[in-house]
Design an enzyme around this catalytic site. Sequence first.
Site, short mmCIF file in Angstrom:
data_model
loop_
_atom_site.label_atom_id
_atom_site.label_comp_id
_atom_site.label_asym_id
_atom_site.label_seq_id
_atom_site.Cartn_x
_atom_site.Cartn_y
_atom_site.Cartn_z
N THR A 101 0.83 -1.20 0.00
CA THR A 101 0.00 0.00 0.00
C THR A 101 0.87 1.26 0.00
O THR A 101 0.58 2.22 -0.71
CB THR A 101 -0.94 -0.02 1.22
N ASN A 135 0.56 -6.33 10.42
CA ASN A 135 0.69 -4.99 9.87
C ASN A 135 -0.28 -4.06 10.59
O ASN A 135 -1.47 -4.35 10.68
CB ASN A 135 0.37 -5.07 8.36
N SER A 154 -3.10 -2.83 7.90
CA SER A 154 -3.25 -3.86 6.88
C SER A 154 -4.51 -3.62 6.05
O SER A 154 -5.59 -3.35 6.58
CB SER A 154 -3.34 -5.22 7.57
N SER A 155 -4.35 -3.69 4.74
CA SER A 155 -5.51 -3.50 3.87
C SER A 155 -6.36 -4.76 3.95
O SER A 155 -5.88 -5.84 3.64
CB SER A 155 -5.07 -3.30 2.42
N GLY A 206 -1.85 -9.40 0.33
CA GLY A 206 -0.78 -10.38 0.09
C GLY A 206 -1.11 -11.72 0.72
O GLY A 206 -2.09 -11.86 1.46
N1 LIG Z 1 8.71 2.53 1.76
C1 LIG Z 1 8.45 2.52 3.04
N2 LIG Z 1 9.04 3.40 3.86
C2 LIG Z 1 8.80 3.39 5.16
N3 LIG Z 1 7.95 2.53 5.77
C3 LIG Z 1 7.33 1.63 5.01
C4 LIG Z 1 7.53 1.58 3.62
N4 LIG Z 1 6.77 0.60 3.12
C5 LIG Z 1 6.12 0.06 4.18
N5 LIG Z 1 6.45 0.67 5.30
C6 LIG Z 1 5.95 0.39 6.65
O1 LIG Z 1 5.34 -0.88 6.63
C7 LIG Z 1 3.97 -0.79 7.00
C8 LIG Z 1 3.16 -1.77 6.19
O2 LIG Z 1 3.15 -1.41 4.86
P1 LIG Z 1 1.87 -1.59 3.96
O3 LIG Z 1 0.67 -1.20 4.70
O4 LIG Z 1 2.16 -0.94 2.70
O5 LIG Z 1 1.85 -3.16 3.77
P2 LIG Z 1 0.95 -3.98 2.78
O6 LIG Z 1 1.86 -4.76 1.94
O7 LIG Z 1 -0.01 -3.11 2.11
O8 LIG Z 1 0.21 -4.97 3.75
P3 LIG Z 1 -1.26 -5.52 3.70
O9 LIG Z 1 -1.28 -6.63 2.73
O10 LIG Z 1 -1.47 -5.99 5.06
O11 LIG Z 1 -2.13 -4.40 3.34
C9 LIG Z 1 3.60 0.63 6.75
O12 LIG Z 1 2.56 1.02 7.61
C10 LIG Z 1 4.89 1.36 7.05
O13 LIG Z 1 5.01 1.56 8.44
MG LIG Z 2 -1.96 -2.83 2.19
#
Ligand SMILES: Nc1ncnc2c1ncn2[C@@H]1O[C@H](COP(=O)(O)OP(=O)(O)OP(=O)(O)O)[C@@H](O)[C@H]1O
Ligand SMILES: [Mg+2]
Length: 1013
Positions: A109, A156, A159-160, A386
């Site tokens: 996300t 997470n 988490s989405s 994911g």
């Molecule tokens: N590029 C980045 N820089 C800094 N922190 C990050 C970055 N990418 C992810 N994070 C950290 O990791 C956390 C989880 O990322 P994210 O919500 O994008 O995961 P996701 O892959 O979408 O998971 P889900 O499948 O559960 O939605 C974010 O809230 C953030 O704290």
């Molecule tokens: Mg997500």
Amino acid sequence: MAEQESLEFGKADFVLMDTVSMPEFMANLRLRFEKGRIYTFIGEVVVSVNPYKLLNIYGRDTIEQYKGRELYERPPHLFAIADAAYKAMKRRSKDTCIVISGESGAGKTEASKYIMQYIAAITNPSQRAEVERVKNMLLKSNCVLEAFGNAKTNRNDNSSRFGKYMDINFDFKGDPIGGHINNYLLEKSRVIVQQPGERSFHSFYQLLQGGSEQMLRSLHLQKSLSSYNYIHVGAQLKSSINDAAEFRVVADAMKVIGFKPEEIQTVYKILAAILHLGNLKFVVDGDTPLIENGKVVSIIAELLSTKTDMVEKALLYRTVATGRDIIDKQHTEQEASYGRDAFAKAIYERLFCWIVTRINDIIEVKNYDTTIHGKNTVIGVLDIYGFEIFDNNSFEQFCINYCNEKLQQLFIQLVLKQEQEEYQREGIPWKHIDYFNNQIIVDLVEQQHKGIIAILDDACMNVGKVTDEMFLEALNSKLGKHAHFSSRKLCASDKILEFDRDFRIRHYAGDVVYSVIGFIDKNKDTLFQDFKRLMYNSSNPVLKNMWPEGKLSITEVTKRPLTAATLFKNSMIALVDNLASKIDYCGRKEPYYVRCIKPNDKKSPQIFDDERCRHQVEYLGLLENVRVRRAGFAFRQTYEKFLHRYKMISEFTWPNHDLPSDKEAVKKLIERCGFQDDVAYGKTKIFIRTPRTLFTLEELRAQMLIRIVLFLQKVWRGTLARMRYKRTKAALTIIRYYRRYKVKSYIHEVARRFHGVKTMRDYGKHVKWPSPPKVLRRFEEALQTIFNRWRASQLIKSIPASDLPQVRAKVAAVEMLKGQRADLGLQRAWEGNYLASKPDTPQTSGTFVPVANELKRKDKYMNVLFSCHVRKVNRFSKVEDRAIFVTDRHLYKMDPTKQYKVMKTIPLYNLTGLSVSNGKDQLVVFHTKDNKDLIVCLFSKQPTHESRIGELVGVLVNHFKSEKRHLQVNVTNPVQCSLHGKKCTVSVETRLNQPQPDFTKNRSGFILSVPGN
Ligand SMILES: Nc1ncnc2c1ncn2[C@@H]1O[C@H](COP(=O)(O)OP(=O)(O)OP(=O)(O)O)[C@@H](O)[C@H]1O
Ligand SMILES: [Mg+2]
């Protein structure tokens, strides 16, 4: 390949590894992670490792570095991929997509948001307000969706809990003009239960923590999270998210996006109603369940704008139609609780879908006409849940993991399978690279009749009570032999699996044990009709709109709705098809991939858990990806298409080649550019190994395009000019002919009208001239002059020669005096020599004639111009009767009383002018060179008072003209004169009792008094 980083940060592209092996891959990934380099390329795939800390690599300056750059020009970054996708879309006017994959918490996300920010930052250079508005809404929509669709899980904090695929639409200039969001399966069970350590959707906490006192009071809510059954499990959890602050951000975003105040209010009411629903308790009185806390029911009724008794009835009864009868069947306590929870989940899900629809309504592309605005293209960004393995995996995890299998299948199909098959088909030397094809798992889940979803649907379709165990039993019997399926019954020694509860799927990403509990229910997704009708009858229009099917009456039989799993399956198949349709760029058959890796389970920025990471690298097939990429070719294109795009680069191929085949032509072109070592020639396609070559080709093409454009412009401008010239020429010809026609018809008309004027009495004086065309105005004037002259000559011709002097004199008089004096005496014959005329001077003419003859002899005049009796006044104011005698040589003043003795002779060459008055009187003043003017008043006897001034003036002027001299004639009253140099005036006055004209003196000279009548 990124060249801007030194090797201390490891290899920026895995393709550059010395040997393609897991240890080297992991070592590079770890080194880069530890050095803060979270992105690494595999060709055009970005591998991203979640840094779990804020990095200063997303700012404006970084954006500038990547803007418009080719992939290999800059270090690996999400921006590089975003720019490549954007450029691909813009260059070829084709849709592209970016697929972001990885397990929960890997950073999908976040990546999708950075990509959107990048696209927003590099577009709309002209700062069009409308585009800025669209961009703002697209960015703001994220935070609203996250508030309602994301939750804290053990993996997470954000988490989405839904899948999201977002299309961003661009106009022909490449500026965003709208978008569309597809959402997939929201994990709604989270509304009523959460696993230990997890929370429900952020929206609930945000409302309770961020809503004002007054708002909470109006919603009958209190701040304490633990007061609400549905969310109290995770109430105490520390979250990295500041709910109160987020509440305001989300409220503001909803406003900016365009939600109306009453809509936002309804959103809060629904959230509150759900929280209250969770607190509803049922008690049993005998067999009948009752609601313990009736007050809550009325609060819910108020929030949902419906009636308390109707809410209560919907909670405790369901209406059943048996044949024609409609009866209210009472719920058991268990059914009532089930109904309540189903209702809570359903309204939350509806709310979420409504929010997505509302956002779509607002951001969709409006008023776009492709014929006017050009093609509208799309970049799709997929951020979907994911792969998940929880302690307790249920129906939702099953769906989510199936989704990941589908996406992995897409990746395999496009990146590994088709790619290698193509090399073989094209006869490119190729050593096959092995990979695990997960099609078998996809089939296990989705195959018709045989797959898990089909079996689950069958079970749900059965009449009578079907339990989750019975479903498991069906799985066991139908899938017992499947290599990727097992259960305790099939493998008794496997103690991890619980009898009659668990089954295991060997996913491409690992084994997952699912508990069948709830599968049937969740798949059926039953919500008693009564609740739908209850909501439809709400007096809140926003709510009512969310539940259109509540309109159906009880007896209306509806088709059995598709089950949740089948709906999800269908949406996944549609999604994969959609993605596959957006990936044909330059012969590359893959989406832009961002492969997210989660470095550890502790959300720590320091730990790189080798085992966890290796596992992800393995199941994502990244190593195979590197192998195919390394051995393979970045781009391919059929010879024909390749030529079509690049033929302008070489003179052999521009504009058309004369080689035996397109393949030969392409070879020639490639050799000409010196790229022969970087390409392979297949049967129908050329394969280019590195992006740099393609980029150089693109650059050469762009350079040539400028020249081609100039050439085309030149030709086109020439054509335009020629066309304009032809048109102008044609117009001129038309004008010329038209003018000629106008002239001719004018002349014809003149000829027609004046035909036979010679025989007319007035020689055509009465004929009206036709109005001439503009060009003939002067011609007409000339023609009229000619005509008038001709007419005059005709008239003159008829005048006897003896009359001619008289006519000339009359003409001269008219020319001189017309309009200035009334009576010119034109009607009568001008005799001129009145002193010799008997009628005028009966007694004296006999005396005068010899004098005149004597003067003729003496002064040798030829013609007598004029003679007449006058009364004169001199400078001594002496008034006397005299006569004047004008010959062509002299003006004589005579005394009639002394036999016309000459008193004064003025040679005509001394005469400079005449002055007469503008009245009817006969005053005339002869001006002489020596300023000795002669002032007289003409007298006539027969008839008396005949006007002779016109004649005198005409005769004299005519005479002067014949001698080519000018005679000044003044017409004024009073008349100016000069007597021996002394200026004086003679004014004419009419007197009633004046018998004859006579001069008297006055202060300024003389008055000529004439008789009035
Ligand atoms: N590029 C980045 N820089 C800094 N922190 C990050 C970055 N990418 C992810 N994070 C950290 O990791 C956390 C989880 O990322 P994210 O919500 O994008 O995961 P996701 O892959 O979408 O998971 P889900 O499948 O559960 O939605 C974010 O809230 C953030 O704290
Ligand atoms: Mg997500």
